[in-house]
Design a protein around this motif. Sequence first.
Motif, PDB file in Angstrom:
ATOM      1  N   PHE A 341      44.019  -6.058 -34.673  1.00  0.00           N
ATOM      2  CA  PHE A 341      44.992  -4.993 -34.898  1.00  0.00           C
ATOM      3  C   PHE A 341      45.050  -4.709 -36.395  1.00  0.00           C
ATOM      4  CE2 PHE A 341      45.986  -5.577 -30.627  1.00  0.00           C
ATOM      5  CZ  PHE A 341      47.046  -4.791 -30.215  1.00  0.00           C
ATOM      6  N   LYS A 342      44.806  -3.442 -36.773  1.00  0.00           N
ATOM      7  CA  LYS A 342      44.842  -3.044 -38.178  1.00  0.00           C
ATOM      8  C   LYS A 342      45.961  -2.035 -38.414  1.00  0.00           C
ATOM      9  CE  LYS A 342      39.984  -3.639 -39.555  1.00  0.00           C
ATOM     10  NZ  LYS A 342      38.795  -2.917 -40.087  1.00  0.00           N
ATOM     11  N   ASN A 343      46.999  -2.473 -39.075  1.00  0.00           N
ATOM     12  CA  ASN A 343      48.106  -1.584 -39.473  1.00  0.00           C
ATOM     13  C   ASN A 343      48.608  -0.738 -38.300  1.00  0.00           C
ATOM     14  OD1 ASN A 343      47.702  -2.425 -42.221  1.00  0.00           O
ATOM     15  ND2 ASN A 343      46.017  -0.953 -42.347  1.00  0.00           N
ATOM     16  N   VAL A 344      48.803  -1.378 -37.157  1.00  0.00           N
ATOM     17  CA  VAL A 344      49.167  -0.658 -35.934  1.00  0.00           C
ATOM     18  C   VAL A 344      50.664  -0.403 -35.877  1.00  0.00           C
ATOM     19  CG1 VAL A 344      49.323  -0.829 -33.420  1.00  0.00           C
ATOM     20  CG2 VAL A 344      47.205  -1.476 -34.594  1.00  0.00           C
ATOM     21  N   SER A 345      51.006   0.862 -35.648  1.00  0.00           N
ATOM     22  CA  SER A 345      52.396   1.249 -35.369  1.00  0.00           C
ATOM     23  C   SER A 345      52.390   2.087 -34.102  1.00  0.00           C
ATOM     24  CB  SER A 345      52.998   2.049 -36.524  1.00  0.00           C
ATOM     25  OG  SER A 345      53.086   1.251 -37.692  1.00  0.00           O
ATOM     26  N   PHE A 346      53.486   2.044 -33.367  1.00  0.00           N
ATOM     27  CA  PHE A 346      53.525   2.766 -32.085  1.00  0.00           C
ATOM     28  C   PHE A 346      54.940   3.197 -31.762  1.00  0.00           C
ATOM     29  CE2 PHE A 346      54.295   2.776 -27.507  1.00  0.00           C
ATOM     30  CZ  PHE A 346      53.351   3.719 -27.089  1.00  0.00           C
ATOM     31  N   LYS A 347      55.045   4.431 -31.218  1.00  0.00           N
ATOM     32  CA  LYS A 347      56.308   4.922 -30.668  1.00  0.00           C
ATOM     33  C   LYS A 347      55.990   5.701 -29.400  1.00  0.00           C
ATOM     34  CE  LYS A 347      56.434   9.041 -33.646  1.00  0.00           C
ATOM     35  NZ  LYS A 347      57.249   9.786 -34.639  1.00  0.00           N
ATOM     36  N   LYS A 357      55.663  -1.865 -35.632  1.00  0.00           N
ATOM     37  CA  LYS A 357      55.538  -1.393 -37.013  1.00  0.00           C
ATOM     38  C   LYS A 357      54.566  -2.289 -37.791  1.00  0.00           C
ATOM     39  CE  LYS A 357      60.427  -0.572 -36.399  1.00  0.00           C
ATOM     40  NZ  LYS A 357      61.768  -1.126 -36.692  1.00  0.00           N
ATOM     41  N   ASP A 358      53.479  -1.674 -38.229  1.00  0.00           N
ATOM     42  CA  ASP A 358      52.526  -2.324 -39.138  1.00  0.00           C
ATOM     43  C   ASP A 358      52.086  -3.703 -38.635  1.00  0.00           C
ATOM     44  OD1 ASP A 358      50.923  -2.258 -41.386  1.00  0.00           O
ATOM     45  OD2 ASP A 358      52.405  -3.316 -42.612  1.00  0.00           O
ATOM     46  N   ALA A 370      49.289 -16.368 -28.533  1.00  0.00           N
ATOM     47  CA  ALA A 370      50.526 -16.155 -27.768  1.00  0.00           C
ATOM     48  C   ALA A 370      51.471 -15.262 -28.550  1.00  0.00           C
ATOM     49  CB  ALA A 370      51.191 -17.493 -27.484  1.00  0.00           C
ATOM     50  N   PHE A 371      52.313 -14.536 -27.791  1.00  0.00           N
ATOM     51  CA  PHE A 371      53.333 -13.664 -28.388  1.00  0.00           C
ATOM     52  C   PHE A 371      54.689 -14.063 -27.821  1.00  0.00           C
ATOM     53  CE2 PHE A 371      49.349 -11.422 -28.171  1.00  0.00           C
ATOM     54  CZ  PHE A 371      49.218 -10.849 -29.425  1.00  0.00           C
ATOM     55  N   ILE A 372      55.656 -14.202 -28.706  1.00  0.00           N
ATOM     56  CA  ILE A 372      56.989 -14.603 -28.276  1.00  0.00           C
ATOM     57  C   ILE A 372      58.012 -13.835 -29.107  1.00  0.00           C
ATOM     58  CG2 ILE A 372      57.240 -16.550 -29.885  1.00  0.00           C
ATOM     59  CD1 ILE A 372      58.563 -18.097 -27.520  1.00  0.00           C
ATOM     60  N   GLY A 373      59.161 -13.662 -28.535  1.00  0.00           N
ATOM     61  CA  GLY A 373      60.224 -12.942 -29.224  1.00  0.00           C
ATOM     62  C   GLY A 373      61.308 -12.556 -28.235  1.00  0.00           C
ATOM     63  N   ASP A 541      46.232 -21.527 -30.012  1.00  0.00           N
ATOM     64  CA  ASP A 541      45.592 -21.534 -31.326  1.00  0.00           C
ATOM     65  C   ASP A 541      46.411 -20.764 -32.355  1.00  0.00           C
ATOM     66  OD1 ASP A 541      43.137 -22.896 -30.505  1.00  0.00           O
ATOM     67  OD2 ASP A 541      42.743 -21.081 -29.348  1.00  0.00           O
ATOM     68  N   LYS A 542      47.103 -19.739 -31.878  1.00  0.00           N
ATOM     69  CA  LYS A 542      47.898 -18.914 -32.780  1.00  0.00           C
ATOM     70  C   LYS A 542      49.094 -18.380 -32.008  1.00  0.00           C
ATOM     71  CE  LYS A 542      45.556 -16.264 -35.492  1.00  0.00           C
ATOM     72  NZ  LYS A 542      44.659 -15.151 -35.888  1.00  0.00           N
ATOM     73  N   ILE A 543      50.253 -18.460 -32.625  1.00  0.00           N
ATOM     74  CA  ILE A 543      51.472 -17.917 -32.028  1.00  0.00           C
ATOM     75  C   ILE A 543      52.000 -16.829 -32.958  1.00  0.00           C
ATOM     76  CG2 ILE A 543      53.826 -18.399 -31.252  1.00  0.00           C
ATOM     77  CD1 ILE A 543      52.938 -21.317 -30.814  1.00  0.00           C
ATOM     78  N   ILE A 544      52.250 -15.648 -32.369  1.00  0.00           N
ATOM     79  CA  ILE A 544      52.776 -14.522 -33.152  1.00  0.00           C
ATOM     80  C   ILE A 544      54.201 -14.259 -32.696  1.00  0.00           C
ATOM     81  CG2 ILE A 544      52.534 -12.041 -33.622  1.00  0.00           C
ATOM     82  CD1 ILE A 544      49.512 -12.393 -33.295  1.00  0.00           C
ATOM     83  N   VAL A 545      55.128 -14.295 -33.654  1.00  0.00           N
ATOM     84  CA  VAL A 545      56.546 -14.100 -33.358  1.00  0.00           C
ATOM     85  C   VAL A 545      56.929 -12.662 -33.724  1.00  0.00           C
ATOM     86  CG1 VAL A 545      58.878 -14.968 -33.689  1.00  0.00           C
ATOM     87  CG2 VAL A 545      56.916 -16.528 -33.931  1.00  0.00           C
ATOM     88  N   LEU A 546      57.489 -11.949 -32.756  1.00  0.00           N
ATOM     89  CA  LEU A 546      57.909 -10.564 -32.973  1.00  0.00           C
ATOM     90  C   LEU A 546      59.425 -10.472 -33.004  1.00  0.00           C
ATOM     91  CD1 LEU A 546      55.477  -8.636 -30.578  1.00  0.00           C
ATOM     92  CD2 LEU A 546      55.374  -8.693 -33.057  1.00  0.00           C
ATOM     93  N   ASP A 547      59.919  -9.609 -33.853  1.00  0.00           N
ATOM     94  CA  ASP A 547      61.359  -9.339 -33.904  1.00  0.00           C
ATOM     95  C   ASP A 547      61.544  -7.864 -34.250  1.00  0.00           C
ATOM     96  OD1 ASP A 547      64.120  -9.837 -33.832  1.00  0.00           O
ATOM     97  OD2 ASP A 547      64.176 -10.174 -36.006  1.00  0.00           O
ATOM     98  N   ASP A 548      62.080  -7.114 -33.285  1.00  0.00           N
ATOM     99  CA  ASP A 548      62.304  -5.678 -33.474  1.00  0.00           C
ATOM    100  C   ASP A 548      61.020  -4.953 -33.876  1.00  0.00           C
ATOM    101  OD1 ASP A 548      63.822  -3.371 -33.430  1.00  0.00           O
ATOM    102  OD2 ASP A 548      64.438  -3.564 -35.527  1.00  0.00           O
ATOM    103  N   GLY A 549      59.910  -5.305 -33.224  1.00  0.00           N
ATOM    104  CA  GLY A 549      58.637  -4.624 -33.442  1.00  0.00           C
ATOM    105  C   GLY A 549      57.882  -5.032 -34.677  1.00  0.00           C
ATOM    106  N   ILE A 550      58.343  -6.070 -35.373  1.00  0.00           N
ATOM    107  CA  ILE A 550      57.696  -6.515 -36.611  1.00  0.00           C
ATOM    108  C   ILE A 550      57.265  -7.966 -36.451  1.00  0.00           C
ATOM    109  CG2 ILE A 550      58.026  -6.921 -39.086  1.00  0.00           C
ATOM    110  CD1 ILE A 550      60.190  -4.759 -39.022  1.00  0.00           C
ATOM    111  N   ILE A 551      56.110  -8.313 -36.992  1.00  0.00           N
ATOM    112  CA  ILE A 551      55.672  -9.712 -36.980  1.00  0.00           C
ATOM    113  C   ILE A 551      56.458 -10.469 -38.045  1.00  0.00           C
ATOM    114  CG2 ILE A 551      53.750 -11.291 -37.426  1.00  0.00           C
ATOM    115  CD1 ILE A 551      51.860  -9.226 -36.311  1.00  0.00           C
TER     116      ILE A 551
END
Length: 581
Positions: A341-347, A357-358, A370-373, A541-551
């Motif tokens: 993902f490169k500088n991805v934003s979405f609405k 956002k970004d 993994a993705f959690i939030g 291997d990697k966990i990405i934490v999201l909060d209000d659309g931001i890593i």
Amino acid sequence: MRKILRELTQRDLVFIFIVLILTCAQIWLDLRLPEYMSGITMLVQTEGSAMGDILISGFMMLLCALFSLGLSIVVALVASYISANFSYNIRGRIFKKVMSFSMKEINEFSASSLITRTTNDITQVQLLLVMGLHALIKAPITAVWAIYKISGKNGTWTFATVIAVLILLIIVGTCIRLAVPKFKQLQEQTDEINRVTKENLDGLSVVRAYNAENYQNAKFKIANDNLTNTHIFTTKVMSVLMPTVQGTSNFLVLSIYLLGASLINAAVGMEKMVLFSDMVVFSSYAMQVIMSFMMLVMVFMMLPRATVSAQRICEVLETDESIISGTIKESDLNKLGEIEFKNVSFKYGDGQDYVLKDINFVAKRGETVAFIGATGCGKTTLINLVPRFYDVSAGEVLVGGVNVRDYEKTALNNLIGYVSQKAILFSGTISRNISYGGEFAETTLNNAVDVAQATEFISKQHNTHHGHVAQGGSNFSGGQKQRLSIARAIYKNPPILIFDDSFSALDYKTDRVLRSALNETCKDSTRLIIGQRIGTIRDCDKIIVLDDGIIVGMGKHAELLKTCEVYKQIALSQLSEEELA
């Protein structure tokens, strides 16, 4: 309506031409009848006429009537074939078009509306074709031909016929003008009643659990009342047409005979006989004109609703797809399975706020990310950008080093095994659900079932993996449906596996064993996992934490406990500090 009729095939047009020829022949036969009747009238009134001549004229009338009947039957059969073939082709085109829609287009129309357009709307157009094809050809030709026949007979009778036709045109035009807006409402209200019914059936267990039957009945009653009231209004308006045509027909015949009686009474000698014969012929032709209008009225009663339905069908067929297929069929084999993902934003759509956002990260081949939030932070939206259920608003998503926009849709889908948040099963058999969209291979299927920890409950089914699956998988529990959905993704053996909170219905033991089997069997596949349980994702291997659309955090479990407060709070809400340690 003209747009939808462009969908007629060349074969259909050939059959329509045949209908035109046969209809013209039928009209010619019908308009011969008054001429024979005129001859019989003259023979009856002429002294010394032979009975044989009268019988011959009567026999010719009978032959004309029989041939006309035969042609009418043939025309009806051909029209039925044309309409059935037309609806078959349109239904197939709509289904294919809907299958190409992204979630954006489906949400704009709604599922219930698309179902109505594929069924009820097509039926309305088909009925118009089968009823109107004959009438729309026959009625104008008959009316013009009959008016031509009577135009030189008598000016008084012709004037009475013109008045009757004008009355009919005014009444028909008024009724259609009143009915068309209501017919549009009628189709929209059909959408609504389908939506309420579908919601009630899908959520029947919840309805009963909350004793909300009366509440659902009230919702259905509102939709049903609206549909019924609109039906009643349109029926009242259109019901005026037929009595009007019949009344005008009777008025015209009475006028012709009253005027004829006056003319005959004033005539002398042979002129009386000629006037009487002309009156009989004229009244027959005038009735042909009125009968043509009766046929048109039958069509006009169906035309407004069919026109609205045709517009709704064209809306689907003419909708531009927001997800346009690219041209690349294969990705770089050296980066097969890698996601970036490169500088991805979405609405969503024309929304003001960005859901994501970004976003920047890389999932290398063979990694488990993994993705959690919190709920609503954008986890599902993020992974839905990989298979292009939606397109990014800014930035780019790369799969195998290639922007997902550049892939052919089928090529991109072949790289991904997707397990949705809600386990989706299709009516059929277990084996057909697991090998869905691909060729059946028993060894591969058994391996996928083993990895998904579904062997035990499948073996207890009648006919094992050929066991029956009800619509929506309603004969399986939530955990069983999840495992079958996971087995379907594993069976495909793609370089990328996406799990959208697909372990939530599993007990902890099954969850652990299944993930362990995945790590062993699918170690070369890149796995994206949305998880709510710390136990499910802590070994990734990697966990990405999201909060209000931001890593807000990225790393391994131990790192995030120290560096990311959001992740730490989520972890502590599930496990104690001793368990986390």
